[in-house]
Design a protein around this motif. Structure first.
Motif, PDB file in Angstrom:
ATOM      1  N   ILE A  98      -4.485  -5.299   3.818  1.00 15.88           N
ATOM      2  CA  ILE A  98      -3.436  -4.375   4.264  1.00 15.88           C
ATOM      3  C   ILE A  98      -2.069  -4.956   3.934  1.00 15.88           C
ATOM      4  CG2 ILE A  98      -2.399  -3.249   6.273  1.00 15.88           C
ATOM      5  CD1 ILE A  98      -5.151  -3.149   7.550  1.00 15.88           C
ATOM      6  N   LEU A  99      -1.917  -6.257   4.128  1.00 17.36           N
ATOM      7  CA  LEU A  99      -0.648  -6.910   3.824  1.00 17.36           C
ATOM      8  C   LEU A  99      -0.329  -6.818   2.337  1.00 17.36           C
ATOM      9  CD1 LEU A  99       1.801  -8.587   4.546  1.00 17.36           C
ATOM     10  CD2 LEU A  99       0.355 -10.637   4.498  1.00 17.36           C
ATOM     11  N   ARG A 100      -1.325  -7.030   1.484  1.00 26.13           N
ATOM     12  CA  ARG A 100      -1.086  -6.923   0.039  1.00 26.13           C
ATOM     13  C   ARG A 100      -0.656  -5.511  -0.339  1.00 26.13           C
ATOM     14  NH1 ARG A 100      -5.672 -10.399  -0.148  1.00 26.13           N
ATOM     15  NH2 ARG A 100      -7.085  -8.625  -0.454  1.00 26.13           N
ATOM     16  N   ARG A 101      -1.295  -4.515   0.269  1.00 33.15           N
ATOM     17  CA  ARG A 101      -0.925  -3.125  -0.019  1.00 33.15           C
ATOM     18  C   ARG A 101       0.491  -2.816   0.468  1.00 33.15           C
ATOM     19  NH1 ARG A 101      -6.510   0.016   1.905  1.00 33.15           N
ATOM     20  NH2 ARG A 101      -7.859  -0.750   0.223  1.00 33.15           N
ATOM     21  N   ALA A 102       0.823  -3.335   1.655  1.00 32.82           N
ATOM     22  CA  ALA A 102       2.159  -3.086   2.195  1.00 32.82           C
ATOM     23  C   ALA A 102       3.229  -3.724   1.314  1.00 32.82           C
ATOM     24  CB  ALA A 102       2.249  -3.624   3.626  1.00 32.82           C
ATOM     25  N   ARG A 103       2.963  -4.919   0.841  1.00 29.93           N
ATOM     26  CA  ARG A 103       3.929  -5.596  -0.033  1.00 29.93           C
ATOM     27  C   ARG A 103       4.059  -4.866  -1.369  1.00 29.93           C
ATOM     28  NH1 ARG A 103       2.218 -11.925   1.192  1.00 29.93           N
ATOM     29  NH2 ARG A 103       3.518 -12.173   3.074  1.00 29.93           N
ATOM     30  N   ALA A 104       2.946  -4.377  -1.900  1.00 31.99           N
ATOM     31  CA  ALA A 104       3.002  -3.627  -3.156  1.00 31.99           C
ATOM     32  C   ALA A 104       3.815  -2.352  -2.981  1.00 31.99           C
ATOM     33  CB  ALA A 104       1.589  -3.304  -3.632  1.00 31.99           C
ATOM     34  N   ALA A 105       3.629  -1.670  -1.846  1.00 32.20           N
ATOM     35  CA  ALA A 105       4.391  -0.449  -1.579  1.00 32.20           C
ATOM     36  C   ALA A 105       5.886  -0.750  -1.454  1.00 32.20           C
ATOM     37  CB  ALA A 105       3.879   0.223  -0.305  1.00 32.20           C
ATOM     38  N   ALA A 106       6.216  -1.913  -0.890  1.00 30.26           N
ATOM     39  CA  ALA A 106       7.615  -2.290  -0.735  1.00 30.26           C
ATOM     40  C   ALA A 106       8.273  -2.563  -2.082  1.00 30.26           C
ATOM     41  CB  ALA A 106       7.730  -3.519   0.166  1.00 30.26           C
ATOM     42  N   GLU A 107       7.512  -3.138  -3.007  1.00 32.72           N
ATOM     43  CA  GLU A 107       8.054  -3.442  -4.331  1.00 32.72           C
ATOM     44  C   GLU A 107       8.343  -2.181  -5.135  1.00 32.72           C
ATOM     45  OE1 GLU A 107       5.265  -5.982  -6.184  1.00 32.72           O
ATOM     46  OE2 GLU A 107       5.710  -7.734  -4.916  1.00 32.72           O
ATOM     47  N   ASP A 108       7.563  -1.140  -4.887  1.00 27.51           N
ATOM     48  CA  ASP A 108       7.679   0.089  -5.681  1.00 27.51           C
ATOM     49  C   ASP A 108       8.584   1.136  -5.045  1.00 27.51           C
ATOM     50  OD1 ASP A 108       5.902  -1.073  -7.452  1.00 27.51           O
ATOM     51  OD2 ASP A 108       4.137  -0.112  -6.544  1.00 27.51           O
ATOM     52  N   SER A 110      12.387   2.140  -2.942  1.00 24.24           N
ATOM     53  CA  SER A 110      13.750   1.803  -2.536  1.00 24.24           C
ATOM     54  C   SER A 110      14.097   2.439  -1.183  1.00 24.24           C
ATOM     55  CB  SER A 110      14.747   2.281  -3.591  1.00 24.24           C
ATOM     56  OG  SER A 110      14.649   3.690  -3.774  1.00 24.24           O
ATOM     57  N   GLU A 111      13.103   3.056  -0.550  1.00 25.19           N
ATOM     58  CA  GLU A 111      13.326   3.705   0.746  1.00 25.19           C
ATOM     59  C   GLU A 111      13.739   2.683   1.791  1.00 25.19           C
ATOM     60  OE1 GLU A 111      10.764   6.164   4.134  1.00 25.19           O
ATOM     61  OE2 GLU A 111       9.860   5.644   2.208  1.00 25.19           O
ATOM     62  N   ARG A 112      14.729   3.029   2.603  1.00 20.48           N
ATOM     63  CA  ARG A 112      15.228   2.126   3.628  1.00 20.48           C
ATOM     64  C   ARG A 112      14.744   2.560   5.012  1.00 20.48           C
ATOM     65  NH1 ARG A 112      21.525   0.996   2.839  1.00 20.48           N
ATOM     66  NH2 ARG A 112      20.925  -0.671   4.294  1.00 20.48           N
ATOM     67  N   GLY A 240      11.208   1.268   6.840  1.00 21.75           N
ATOM     68  CA  GLY A 240      10.907   1.554   5.450  1.00 21.75           C
ATOM     69  C   GLY A 240       9.821   0.612   4.950  1.00 21.75           C
ATOM     70  N   PRO A 241       9.413   0.747   3.707  1.00 23.50           N
ATOM     71  CA  PRO A 241       8.319  -0.087   3.174  1.00 23.50           C
ATOM     72  C   PRO A 241       8.571  -1.583   3.317  1.00 23.50           C
ATOM     73  CG  PRO A 241       8.788   1.732   1.693  1.00 23.50           C
ATOM     74  CD  PRO A 241       9.866   1.757   2.729  1.00 23.50           C
ATOM     75  N   ARG A 242       9.806  -2.034   3.132  1.00 23.14           N
ATOM     76  CA  ARG A 242      10.081  -3.465   3.214  1.00 23.14           C
ATOM     77  C   ARG A 242       9.856  -3.985   4.632  1.00 23.14           C
ATOM     78  NH1 ARG A 242      12.957  -7.033   0.017  1.00 23.14           N
ATOM     79  NH2 ARG A 242      13.642  -5.313  -1.315  1.00 23.14           N
ATOM     80  N   GLN A 243      10.378  -3.261   5.620  1.00 20.12           N
ATOM     81  CA  GLN A 243      10.184  -3.706   7.004  1.00 20.12           C
ATOM     82  C   GLN A 243       8.729  -3.541   7.450  1.00 20.12           C
ATOM     83  OE1 GLN A 243      13.363  -2.386   6.249  1.00 20.12           O
ATOM     84  NE2 GLN A 243      14.008  -4.535   6.456  1.00 20.12           N
ATOM     85  N   ARG A 244       8.032  -2.516   6.927  1.00 18.03           N
ATOM     86  CA  ARG A 244       6.608  -2.393   7.255  1.00 18.03           C
ATOM     87  C   ARG A 244       5.851  -3.623   6.774  1.00 18.03           C
ATOM     88  NH1 ARG A 244       6.965   3.267   5.692  1.00 18.03           N
ATOM     89  NH2 ARG A 244       6.026   2.775   3.678  1.00 18.03           N
ATOM     90  N   ALA A 245       6.149  -4.054   5.562  1.00 20.20           N
ATOM     91  CA  ALA A 245       5.484  -5.254   5.028  1.00 20.20           C
ATOM     92  C   ALA A 245       5.840  -6.479   5.860  1.00 20.20           C
ATOM     93  CB  ALA A 245       5.869  -5.453   3.565  1.00 20.20           C
ATOM     94  N   ASP A 246       7.089  -6.570   6.290  1.00 22.90           N
ATOM     95  CA  ASP A 246       7.491  -7.714   7.110  1.00 22.90           C
ATOM     96  C   ASP A 246       6.773  -7.707   8.459  1.00 22.90           C
ATOM     97  OD1 ASP A 246       9.196  -8.556   5.110  1.00 22.90           O
ATOM     98  OD2 ASP A 246      10.986  -7.627   5.996  1.00 22.90           O
ATOM     99  N   ILE A 247       6.611  -6.524   9.057  1.00 22.71           N
ATOM    100  CA  ILE A 247       5.900  -6.434  10.332  1.00 22.71           C
ATOM    101  C   ILE A 247       4.452  -6.863  10.171  1.00 22.71           C
ATOM    102  CG2 ILE A 247       4.996  -4.798  12.050  1.00 22.71           C
ATOM    103  CD1 ILE A 247       7.666  -3.283  11.792  1.00 22.71           C
TER     104      ILE A 247
END
Length: 325
Positions: A98-108, A110-112, A240-247
């Protein structure tokens, strides 16, 4: 008075490093400790619990409005919700994936992150020796960069607990099958309903944890405090995707967070559940994540031991939060 103060100090429901308690409701563990105080003094008559959280007070108001939710000719459902049931299988998605998917979504993307949240909440409200439950509540908050915003709170018909009742979109927002409790508009500033987490969240898991600890001291060292801080943060922000990955990164680093299996959450969505049981807290958390992008779907709190005075059995739901979006 001395006896009561001694009992409170011994229970220590809000320790010196538990954060700015004057600005937020007590958590479920603190409330349970306070409710148990009368039973620990055998010579004292049973009394109503000493402290209600702000959420429980609001929930009691909702209970009083129950008949108006369903109509004057019907009775409200008063059964407490059943705990979510997770089923472990080989098809479970590990937290690392799940973490790998979240990080991939964050890379792709620009949603904040967006100020505001849309969530369903419920908490048990009790008196000693009596059964009492409350109706679920749905809230939608939206905040602007200048601190202005709106808050809509609705008591939900318990006959349809898995159906959102607030239609998000451009105001005025439609409300279906519920009783409006609050519909507030707030001017610019940070001294209204949106006091906490008013600064934009930072990027990076260590930075986010430090940010959470500003509002919830202890979140930088106590896993239980960290989970509570994440819940509080998600009541103010839609990440956004970046904070989701951080969580998800922060959750993945919690020792004792165990996979529980797949679960259908409070709003009918399939998620991946993880359990966390703090030491000596008497509570267990079930955290449900979207396996595709790491979004927190639900956080459910259940008791781990019986409490006859308040008619609680191990496994009973004390509270839950389900994020609609």
């Amino acid at each position: 008075m001395t006896d009561e103060l001694d009992l409170l100090r011994e229970a220590d429901p809000v320790s010196a490093d538990t954060g700015p308690w004057r600005d937020r409701p007590l958590d479920a563990r603190a409330e349970l400790l306070l409710r148990r105080l009368p039973s620990r003094d055998q010579g004292r008559r049973t009394v109503r619990r000493a402290v209600w959280s702000l959420e429980a007070v609001a929930a009691a108001t909702i209970l009083a409005l129950a008949l108006t939710v369903s109509g004057t000719g019907s009775s409200p459902a008063v059964a407490a919700p059943r705990p979510l049931v997770a089923h472990a299988s080989r098809a479970d998605v590990p937290l690392a994936q799940i973490l790998r998917r979240a990080r991939a979504a964050a890379e792709d993307s620009s949603e904040r992150s967006r100020r505001g949240s849309h969530l369903r909440t419920w908490s048990l409200s009790m008196e000693s020796g009596k059964d009492a439950v409350t109706l679920p509540q749905e809230s939608l908050s939206r905040w602007n960069a200048d601190g202005s915003g709106s808050l809509l709170e609705v008591a939900v018909d318990p006959r349809h607990p898995d159906r959102p009742v607030i239609a998000d979109g451009t105001p005025p927002r439609a409300v279906h099958d519920g009783k409006v409790l609050r519909d507030e508009k707030y001017p610019a500033g940070i001294n209204g309903a949106n006091e906490s987490y008013f600064e934009d969240p930072p990027a990076g898991a260590p930075e986010l944890r430090a940010y959470l600890a500003v509002w919830s001291p202890g979140a930088d060292r106590d896993p239980a405090e960290l989970i509570s801080a994440i819940e509080s943060f998600l009541a103010v922000w839609t990440p956004g995707p970046r904070q989701r990955a951080d969580i998800v990164t922060l959750l993945s680093r919690i020792e004792g967070l165990r996979p529980a299996g797949k679960v259908i959450d409070r709003l009918g969505r399939e998620g991946q559940a993880f359990r966390f049981t703090p030491a000596s807290a008497g509570m267990r958390k079930l955290i449900v994540l979207d396996p595709d992008d790491g979004s927190v779907l639900d956080v459910e709190e259940t008791v781990t031991r019986d409490d006859p005075e308040y008619r609680l059995k191990a496994g009973d739901v004390m509270s839950y939060k389900a994020w609609v979006s």
